[in-house]
Design an enzyme around this catalytic site. Structure first.
Site, short mmCIF file in Angstrom:
data_model
loop_
_atom_site.label_atom_id
_atom_site.label_comp_id
_atom_site.label_asym_id
_atom_site.label_seq_id
_atom_site.Cartn_x
_atom_site.Cartn_y
_atom_site.Cartn_z
N HIS A 1 7.13 12.05 1.07
CA HIS A 1 7.51 10.83 0.37
C HIS A 1 6.30 10.34 -0.43
O HIS A 1 5.17 10.41 0.04
CB HIS A 1 7.97 9.77 1.38
CG HIS A 1 8.22 8.45 0.73
ND1 HIS A 1 8.97 8.32 -0.42
CD2 HIS A 1 7.80 7.20 1.05
CE1 HIS A 1 9.00 7.05 -0.77
NE2 HIS A 1 8.30 6.35 0.09
N ASN B 1 6.48 4.93 -6.42
CA ASN B 1 7.32 5.09 -5.24
C ASN B 1 8.79 4.86 -5.63
O ASN B 1 9.15 3.74 -5.98
CB ASN B 1 6.85 4.09 -4.18
CG ASN B 1 7.66 4.15 -2.89
OD1 ASN B 1 8.71 4.78 -2.84
ND2 ASN B 1 7.16 3.49 -1.86
N CYS C 1 13.28 4.69 2.30
CA CYS C 1 12.58 5.87 1.73
C CYS C 1 12.86 7.15 2.48
O CYS C 1 12.61 8.25 1.97
CB CYS C 1 11.08 5.62 1.67
SG CYS C 1 10.66 4.07 0.91
O1 UT7 Z 1 7.84 3.66 0.76
C1 UT7 Z 1 7.33 2.90 1.81
C2 UT7 Z 1 6.91 1.60 1.29
N1 UT7 Z 1 5.61 1.18 1.17
C3 UT7 Z 1 4.43 1.78 1.44
O2 UT7 Z 1 4.30 2.87 1.86
C4 UT7 Z 1 3.22 0.95 1.20
C5 UT7 Z 1 2.12 1.22 2.19
N2 UT7 Z 1 0.97 0.41 1.88
C6 UT7 Z 1 0.14 0.67 0.85
O3 UT7 Z 1 0.33 1.63 0.13
C7 UT7 Z 1 -1.07 -0.20 0.67
O4 UT7 Z 1 -1.21 -1.04 1.79
C8 UT7 Z 1 -1.01 -1.06 -0.62
C9 UT7 Z 1 -1.16 -0.17 -1.84
C10 UT7 Z 1 0.30 -1.83 -0.70
C11 UT7 Z 1 -2.16 -2.05 -0.62
O5 UT7 Z 1 -3.39 -1.36 -0.52
P1 UT7 Z 1 -4.48 -1.82 0.56
O6 UT7 Z 1 -5.64 -0.95 0.38
O7 UT7 Z 1 -3.81 -1.83 1.90
O8 UT7 Z 1 -4.84 -3.25 0.06
P2 UT7 Z 1 -4.69 -4.64 0.83
O9 UT7 Z 1 -3.27 -5.03 0.95
O10 UT7 Z 1 -5.52 -4.57 2.06
O11 UT7 Z 1 -5.41 -5.59 -0.21
C12 UT7 Z 1 -6.78 -5.48 -0.54
C13 UT7 Z 1 -7.09 -6.47 -1.64
C14 UT7 Z 1 -6.55 -7.88 -1.37
O12 UT7 Z 1 -7.50 -8.81 -1.85
P3 UT7 Z 1 -8.45 -9.57 -0.82
O13 UT7 Z 1 -7.52 -10.29 0.11
O14 UT7 Z 1 -9.25 -8.49 -0.16
O15 UT7 Z 1 -9.24 -10.45 -1.73
C15 UT7 Z 1 -5.29 -7.93 -2.24
O16 UT7 Z 1 -4.98 -9.24 -2.63
O17 UT7 Z 1 -6.48 -6.04 -2.87
C16 UT7 Z 1 -5.71 -7.11 -3.42
N3 UT7 Z 1 -4.60 -6.56 -4.18
C17 UT7 Z 1 -4.69 -6.22 -5.48
N4 UT7 Z 1 -5.70 -6.27 -6.36
C18 UT7 Z 1 -5.47 -5.83 -7.60
C19 UT7 Z 1 -3.35 -6.31 -3.74
N5 UT7 Z 1 -2.61 -5.79 -4.74
C20 UT7 Z 1 -3.43 -5.73 -5.81
C21 UT7 Z 1 -3.23 -5.30 -7.14
N6 UT7 Z 1 -4.28 -5.36 -8.00
N7 UT7 Z 1 -2.06 -4.80 -7.57
#
Ligand code: UT7
Length: 328
Positions: free
Chosen positions: A255, A285, A115
């Site tokens: 980004h 993204n 990225c």
């Molecule tokens: O370009 C560079 C590349 N990437 C990034 O910059 C990504 C950086 N990270 C992020 O943007 C965030 O960490 C995410 C958007 C990927 C995830 O958000 P988060 O607030 O960190 O969520 P999490 O991974 O802590 O997950 C929270 C909950 C989990 O459920 P439990 O374990 O609490 O029951 C996940 O399984 O949300 C769940 N979850 C979803 N629920 C509904 C994860 N993805 C989804 C989804 N829909 N798509």
């Protein structure tokens, strides 16, 4: 040795026509519009056609940038394509683009910094111009992330989209153009965001396919923490290298990975919200394409005025990070 000042002579962008909305994704994985919007800020993203390669997206963006720079492809001395989704391992997408454009005298190569790729590309190309090696360069950030996304994995499939952005670089008057670059990397954290198979470590095999190693793997939460730190410190680093301060920023072009990451950068840089470009609601993204598409759109919308101080800042797989101060 005196350095030649280098700036942007023309900008272009292209996104595919097909729109994948949050409600489309609700039918594919266990997710919902509310979760995606509140956790990421994304409403929809663009998906390239089956027969559309990264070089095809890049071609549209490059032609637009050349036209706006009032230049022909034959004028280019160099083409740098930043991408982690090349048409194929080799020839480089830059070589393929060179041929499609008819940029017969240009040297061409790809650059992989995920990225942060577009900022790495700008820095590389502008150095060639600043030291007099070349006069005109095309830098493209292009990704077809839909082709390496697992649409059964809700952790990643809601995030990514396809697109291309391009900038023609060349000499500008003293005091304008790129004032500084900050680039960084931490390879020890490379495992947080990767495409494991298809290279020399894990050549494509039945086993890599069965284990879905040809798709993006990401530790989202860890990348998030890193991103919040990297965005603020890179932008501050680029400003101080240019002898400028936070208050000098007219437009921040970050980004576009997650609106919460962008908001934390805006807060740290003490910027009013209107001075920060956000378009991830429409595109998701797009990795290396995010910054140049946001830059091109800002220009199209008349948000960039002469002598404005722009800060471009990004982070991503590698891990990598980078920022640049650009006086328009
Ligand atoms: O370009 C560079 C590349 N990437 C990034 O910059 C990504 C950086 N990270 C992020 O943007 C965030 O960490 C995410 C958007 C990927 C995830 O958000 P988060 O607030 O960190 O969520 P999490 O991974 O802590 O997950 C929270 C909950 C989990 O459920 P439990 O374990 O609490 O029951 C996940 O399984 O949300 C769940 N979850 C979803 N629920 C509904 C994860 N993805 C989804 C989804 N829909 N798509």
């Amino acid at each position: 040795m005196n350095q030649i000042p280098v700036g942007v002579l023309g900008l272009g962008k292209y996104v595919p026509d097909t729109v994948l909305t949050n409600s489309d994704l609700e039918k594919m994985v266990d997710t919902n519009d509310e979760w995606i919007k509140t956790r990421t800020g994304i409403s929809e993203r663009r998906i390239s056609a089956k027969d559309q390669a990264s070089s095809d997206l890049a071609l549209h963006a490059a032609n637009q940038a050349l036209e706006r720079a009032n230049m022909k492809a034959e004028d280019l001395d160099l083409i740098v394509v930043a991408t982690v989704t090349p048409d194929m391992s080799f020839p480089s997408t830059a070589n393929i683009l060179q041929s499609k454009l008819g940029a017969t005298k240009a040297a061409a190569f790809d650059l992989a910094a995920a990225c942060t790729g577009f900022i790495y590309g700008l820095s590389t190309a502008s150095n060639f111009i600043a030291n007099g090696s070349y006069r005109y360069a095309l830098v493209v950030g292009v990704e077809s992330l839909s082709k390496i996304t697992d649409y059964t994995d809700r952790n990643t499939c809601v995030l990514f989209g396809d697109g291309a952005g391009a900038a023609v670089l060349g000499p500008v008057e003293e005091g304008r153009g790129f004032q500084s670059f900050v680039l960084g990397s931490d390879g020890s954290k490379g495992d947080l965001l990767k495409l494991p198979a298809g290279g020399s470590l894990h050549p494509t095999s039945e086993e890599t396919l069965a284990n879905k190693m040809h798709y993006i793997h990401m530790e989202g939460r860890e990348v998030f923490k890193f991103a919040v730190r990297a965005m603020g410190s890179s932008a501050e680093g680029a400003l101080s290298k240019a002898g400028l301060e936070k208050a000098d920023i007219d437009l921040l072009i970050p980004h576009q990975a997650n609106v919460r990451i962008i908001e934390s950068a805006v807060e740290r840089l003490e910027l009013p919200k209107e001075k920060c470009v956000v378009n991830l609601d429409r595109y998701g993204n797009m990795s290396s394409a995010s910054i140049p598409v946001a830059l091109a759109e800002s220009w199209e919308e008349g948000k960039i005025k002469e002598n404005d101080c722009l800060v471009l800042v990004g982070f991503g797989g590698g891990l990598t990070w980078g920022a640049s101060v650009l006086i328009w």
